[in-house]
Design an enzyme around this catalytic site. Structure first.
Site, PDB file in Angstrom:
ATOM      1  N   CYS A   1      41.418  36.996  40.833  1.00  0.00           N
ATOM      2  CA  CYS A   1      40.807  36.553  39.751  1.00  0.00           C
ATOM      3  C   CYS A   1      39.676  35.333  40.183  1.00  0.00           C
ATOM      4  CB  CYS A   1      41.592  35.821  38.609  1.00  0.00           C
ATOM      5  SG  CYS A   1      42.329  37.090  37.770  1.00  0.00           S
TER       6      CYS A   1
ATOM      7  N   THR B   1      38.386  40.220  31.729  1.00  0.00           N
ATOM      8  CA  THR B   1      37.308  39.301  32.233  1.00  0.00           C
ATOM      9  C   THR B   1      36.262  40.121  32.270  1.00  0.00           C
ATOM     10  OG1 THR B   1      39.108  37.906  33.093  1.00  0.00           O
ATOM     11  CG2 THR B   1      36.788  37.469  33.621  1.00  0.00           C
TER      12      THR B   1
END
Ligand SMILES: NC(=O)c1ccc[n+]([C@@H]2O[C@H](COP(=O)([O-])OP(=O)(O)OC[C@H]3O[C@@H](n4cnc5c(N)ncnc54)[C@H](O)[C@@H]3O)[C@@H](O)[C@H]2O)c1
Length: 436
Positions: A261, A121
């Site tokens: 996350c 990411t």
């Protein structure tokens, strides 16, 4: 195809294994020699349902191998995935240094055309950075693709094999074709592969996590209101989620979101927005609500016991940030344990799989036990923090007999309040009315 995957964590190991399972030859690389040694010996460094069996089968059938050397793995490969960590930097931004180091190592080892795929990411513009770093160290032809990962820990294999969608940011037709071929076994008409430019692909990942985190914080704020107004947040959730425009997932009130996350990505997106001149007020509120939520259960405990927990012991069920994983990154349990200990209490905790991970993080603080009922023995209260299935239907009579003071703090709203009360417990939850 011959594929390399750089970084053998939750995402890299699942990605590499699933591509091997679909028939490709995959080499997974990690700079952590202990991890590679464990994998080579048939061990699995993380708890992920179904993964061990899949890894073993593909190693046995020689489609999957592990190494610490990018220089040895990359030559001759068609696709190289970068799946290393992007932890938060000092200002909340995503730290790209691991990604760029991996990109440089891949670039140096290229022997012919390769599609280098950002699966980590990464902030908008990272594909350009990766392209620049690789171009500095090689004359071989290559393309950089952004292919963010949306798997959920605990259901990672299924999410990878049957994704809702695959997002691919590409800037060349050649790379687009390679990615289309690679994902062909996993996509269907209703679970499509979505091609777009790399910047949009990078932003899509942050947008998805920010939206999910927003839903959770929205419901937690709604739960706070329910507690004050005497409404039941679970009834409100059912009524809300049944609206097809809204849907049911990610509307559960609880002790706040954790994991590696949501918090990190919400902070990174806020930083990206700020750097581009936009204050993302909504996400600031999402984060603030979540921080408050992680402390809420301890506040309920303190209120019940009149402000001091000195001399008291609490049982705690569930340490992982969610069920079916041993991941404790940003787990609410850590904040809750810290709060209880800070107020003078002792904590005895149990988790079905996270004990080993917890032992390293909680050394010298909470006592860890192998049995949930041992955690409750002699306790002044029992806190449910992670909703593992095995905690959902406890033996109330046994629990009542074991505990010194029969008080339950249900941080996930999974217990039946009336049953718990009928068994003699005082029951608190999140947003289930004024006594909750
Ligand atoms: N964990 C999830 O559920 C999840 C889901 C979607 C996306 N992501 C994203 O995927 C990325 C990876 O996440 P993760 O949870 O798998 O991380 P992780 O920390 O579990 O694994 C990263 C691995 O990369 C290795 N590594 C670091 N630098 C390396 C290098 N130069 N060469 C080889 N190996 C190297 C580390 O030793 C580690 O084993 C992150 O950007 C994360 O935000 C994670």
């Amino acid at each position: 195809m011959k594929i390399t995957v750089i970084g053998t964590g939750y995402v890299g190991l699942v990605t590499g294994t699933c591509f091997a399972e679909s028939g490709h030859t995959v080499i997974c690389v990690d700079i952590d020699p202990a991890k590679v040694e464990l994998l080579r010996g048939g061990g699995i460094p993380i708890y992920e349902p179904g993964l061990e069996e899949l890894v073993k089968r593909n190693v046995r059938e020689r489609r999957l191998a592990f190494t610490t050397s990018t220089a040895e793995a990359v030559p001759g490969c068609d696709v190289s995935f970068i799946a290393v960590g992007t932890p938060p930097g000092e200002a909340g931004e995503a730290d790209l240094s691991y990604v760029l180091a991996a990109a440089q190592a891949v670039g140096k080892a290229l022997t012919g055309y390769c599609v280098v795929v950002d699966k980590s990411t990464v902030p908008v513009g990272s594909a350009d950075e990766v392209r620049r770093v690789i171009a500095e160290v090689t004359r071989q032809p290559f393309d950089v693709v952004s292919n963010p990962e949306f798997l959920k820990e605990g259901a990672a294999i299924d999410d990878f094999m049957r994704p809702d969608r695959v997002v691919v940011g590409v800037e060349s037709d050649r790379a687009r074709q390679v990615m289309a071929d690679l994902y062909a076994p996993f996509v269907r008409a209703e679970q499509p592969i979505l091609f777009m430019d790399t910047r949009s692909a990078e932003l899509t990942k942050y947008a998805a996590n920010a939206m999910l985190a927003t839903r959770i914080s929205f419901m937690n704020e709604m739960a706070a209101l329910c507690d004050r107004l005497g409404a039941d947040v679970d009834a409100v959730r059912r009524g809300l989620g049944s609206d097809r425009r809204i849907g049911h997932p990610f509307l559960h009130a609880g002790v706040g979101f954790g994991g590696s996350c949501f918090g990190k990505d919400v902070r990174a997106l806020m930083t990206t927005a700020r750097q581009s001149g936009l204050d993302f007020d909504l996400l600031r509120a999402v984060e603030r609500v979540n921080e408050r939520q992680k402390r809420l259960l301890v506040e309920k405990v303190l209120r019940h016991f009149g402000g001091s927990l000195a001399g008291r012991t609490f049982g705690l069920w569930g340490l992982a940030f969610k069920p079916k994983t041993d991941d404790m990154r940003e787990a609410p349990a850590l904040t809750i344990i810290e709060g209880l200990l800070g107020a003078g209490a002792k904590v005895r905790a149990h988790d079905p799989v996270a004990r080993q991970v917890a032992a390293a993080l909680l050394e010298g603080t909470a006592e860890l036990v192998d049995d949930p009922y041992a955690a409750a023995e002699g306790a002044d209260g029992l806190l449910l923090v992670t909703e593992w299935n095995e905690f959902r239907q406890p033996d109330w009579v046994r629990l009542r007999a074991l505990m010194r003071t029969p008080v339950l703090f249900d941080g996930r709203n999974v217990w039946d309040a009336s049953r718990a009360r009928a068994a003699g417990f005082t029951y608190y939850a999140i947003g289930r009315g004024p006594t909750g």
